[in-house]
Design a protein around this motif. Structure first.
Motif, short mmCIF file in Angstrom:
data_model
loop_
_atom_site.label_atom_id
_atom_site.label_comp_id
_atom_site.label_asym_id
_atom_site.label_seq_id
_atom_site.Cartn_x
_atom_site.Cartn_y
_atom_site.Cartn_z
N GLU A 25 0.84 -1.21 0.00
CA GLU A 25 0.00 0.00 0.00
C GLU A 25 0.88 1.25 0.00
OE1 GLU A 25 -3.86 1.70 -0.05
OE2 GLU A 25 -3.40 -0.45 0.01
N LEU A 26 1.94 1.26 0.81
CA LEU A 26 2.86 2.40 0.86
C LEU A 26 3.57 2.59 -0.48
CD1 LEU A 26 4.43 2.05 4.41
CD2 LEU A 26 3.15 4.02 3.54
N ALA A 27 3.96 1.48 -1.12
CA ALA A 27 4.63 1.56 -2.42
C ALA A 27 3.70 2.18 -3.47
CB ALA A 27 5.09 0.18 -2.87
N THR A 28 2.44 1.80 -3.44
CA THR A 28 1.45 2.35 -4.37
C THR A 28 1.26 3.84 -4.12
OG1 THR A 28 0.33 0.21 -4.50
CG2 THR A 28 -0.93 2.15 -5.19
N LEU A 29 1.16 4.24 -2.85
CA LEU A 29 0.97 5.65 -2.51
C LEU A 29 2.20 6.47 -2.89
CD1 LEU A 29 -0.78 5.14 0.92
CD2 LEU A 29 -1.80 6.21 -1.10
N LYS A 30 3.39 5.90 -2.75
CA LYS A 30 4.63 6.60 -3.08
C LYS A 30 4.67 6.97 -4.56
CE LYS A 30 8.93 6.37 -0.65
NZ LYS A 30 8.57 7.47 0.13
N GLN A 31 4.05 6.17 -5.42
CA GLN A 31 3.99 6.47 -6.85
C GLN A 31 3.22 7.76 -7.12
OE1 GLN A 31 2.32 2.94 -8.59
NE2 GLN A 31 4.22 1.77 -8.40
N SER A 32 2.36 8.15 -6.19
CA SER A 32 1.60 9.40 -6.32
C SER A 32 2.22 10.52 -5.50
CB SER A 32 0.16 9.17 -5.86
OG SER A 32 -0.47 8.20 -6.65
N ASN A 33 3.51 10.37 -5.13
CA ASN A 33 4.23 11.37 -4.33
C ASN A 33 3.67 11.54 -2.93
OD1 ASN A 33 6.25 11.94 -6.13
ND2 ASN A 33 5.13 13.60 -7.11
N TRP A 34 3.16 10.45 -2.34
CA TRP A 34 2.68 10.46 -0.97
C TRP A 34 3.72 9.72 -0.13
CZ3 TRP A 34 -2.83 11.33 0.47
CH2 TRP A 34 -3.52 12.00 -0.54
N ASN A 35 3.85 10.12 1.10
CA ASN A 35 4.81 9.50 2.01
C ASN A 35 4.07 9.08 3.27
OD1 ASN A 35 7.20 8.61 3.08
ND2 ASN A 35 8.01 10.65 3.52
N GLY A 36 4.31 7.86 3.73
CA GLY A 36 3.59 7.38 4.90
C GLY A 36 4.38 6.37 5.70
N CYS A 37 3.83 6.02 6.86
CA CYS A 37 4.40 4.98 7.70
C CYS A 37 3.30 4.39 8.56
CB CYS A 37 5.54 5.52 8.57
SG CYS A 37 5.04 6.65 9.87
N THR A 38 3.59 3.24 9.12
CA THR A 38 2.65 2.58 10.03
C THR A 38 3.40 2.16 11.28
OG1 THR A 38 3.03 0.42 9.03
CG2 THR A 38 1.18 1.71 8.15
N GLY A 39 2.64 1.86 12.33
CA GLY A 39 3.25 1.41 13.58
C GLY A 39 2.20 0.99 14.58
N LYS A 40 2.66 0.66 15.77
CA LYS A 40 1.77 0.23 16.86
C LYS A 40 2.19 0.93 18.14
CE LYS A 40 1.00 -4.35 14.94
NZ LYS A 40 -0.36 -4.75 14.91
N VAL A 41 1.21 1.18 19.01
CA VAL A 41 1.49 1.77 20.31
C VAL A 41 0.40 1.33 21.28
CG1 VAL A 41 0.27 3.93 19.76
CG2 VAL A 41 1.99 3.90 21.58
N GLY A 42 0.81 1.06 22.50
CA GLY A 42 -0.13 0.75 23.57
C GLY A 42 0.28 1.51 24.81
N SER A 43 -0.70 2.11 25.50
CA SER A 43 -0.35 2.89 26.68
C SER A 43 -1.60 3.28 27.46
CB SER A 43 0.40 4.16 26.29
OG SER A 43 0.80 4.88 27.44
N MET A 44 -1.37 3.66 28.71
CA MET A 44 -2.41 4.27 29.52
C MET A 44 -2.23 5.78 29.55
SD MET A 44 -3.02 1.72 32.76
CE MET A 44 -4.33 2.74 33.42
N GLU A 45 -1.27 6.29 28.79
CA GLU A 45 -0.98 7.72 28.81
C GLU A 45 -1.00 8.28 27.39
OE1 GLU A 45 2.39 8.74 31.36
OE2 GLU A 45 2.30 6.68 32.12
#
Length: 147
Positions: A25-45
């Motif tokens: 999905e990121l590779a496809t978006l990059k072809q349209s000059n879009w930049n992105g990232c994904t990740g995970k986070v868990g917290s009580m804050e």
């Protein structure tokens, strides 16, 4: 100043977040000059959620860390997305709630006119609830801000 249907940044941020193959999905978006990232986070804050997303965006070159307006735009997009996850009250541990979230950050120009400049979107999906396993439910949030 028409918003292009193929360049809806919020929709693309959510699709990236929920994708089974975020790298493709990121590779496809990059072809349209879009930049992105994904990740995970868990917290009580909430500040730890903000810090994790901000760190990922800086590390992946989505925003330039030495340009205040870029960090500021990202911050507002994160808080807006957190409002969706927390149902308008961006409080977690202080009200005995915790989150386990996946996130996507996407930067690009959603308009046909390039002079409109870049926007940034943050999408969040995961669980929120009491800090007891099995006492949570799904939630999703989206924040979009101009850079």
């Amino acid at each position: 100043m028409a918003l292009s249907n193929e360049r809806r940044i919020g929709r693309h941020a959510i699709m990236l977040l929920l994708s089974d193959d975020s790298e493709q999905e990121l590779a496809t978006l990059k072809q349209s000059n879009w930049n992105g990232c994904t990740g995970k986070v868990g917290s009580m804050e909430a500040h730890k959620v903000v810090a994790a997303i901000e760190t990922a965006a800086k590390k992946n070159g989505i925003i330039q860390p030495n340009i205040y307006r870029e960090t500021h735009a990202l911050y507002h997009a994160i808080i807006e997305a957190l409002h969706g996850v927390t149902r308008g009250q961006v409080q977690l541990g202080s009200v005995h709630r915790t989150v386990g979230l996946s996130f996507a950050v996407l930067r690009g120009n959603p308009y046909e006119n390039e002079l409109e400049g870049d926007w940034i979107a943050v999408s969040l999906y995961g669980t929120i609830g009491a800090p007891v396993k099995g006492s949570e439910h799904e939630a999703i949030g989206l924040g979009i801000n101009h850079i």
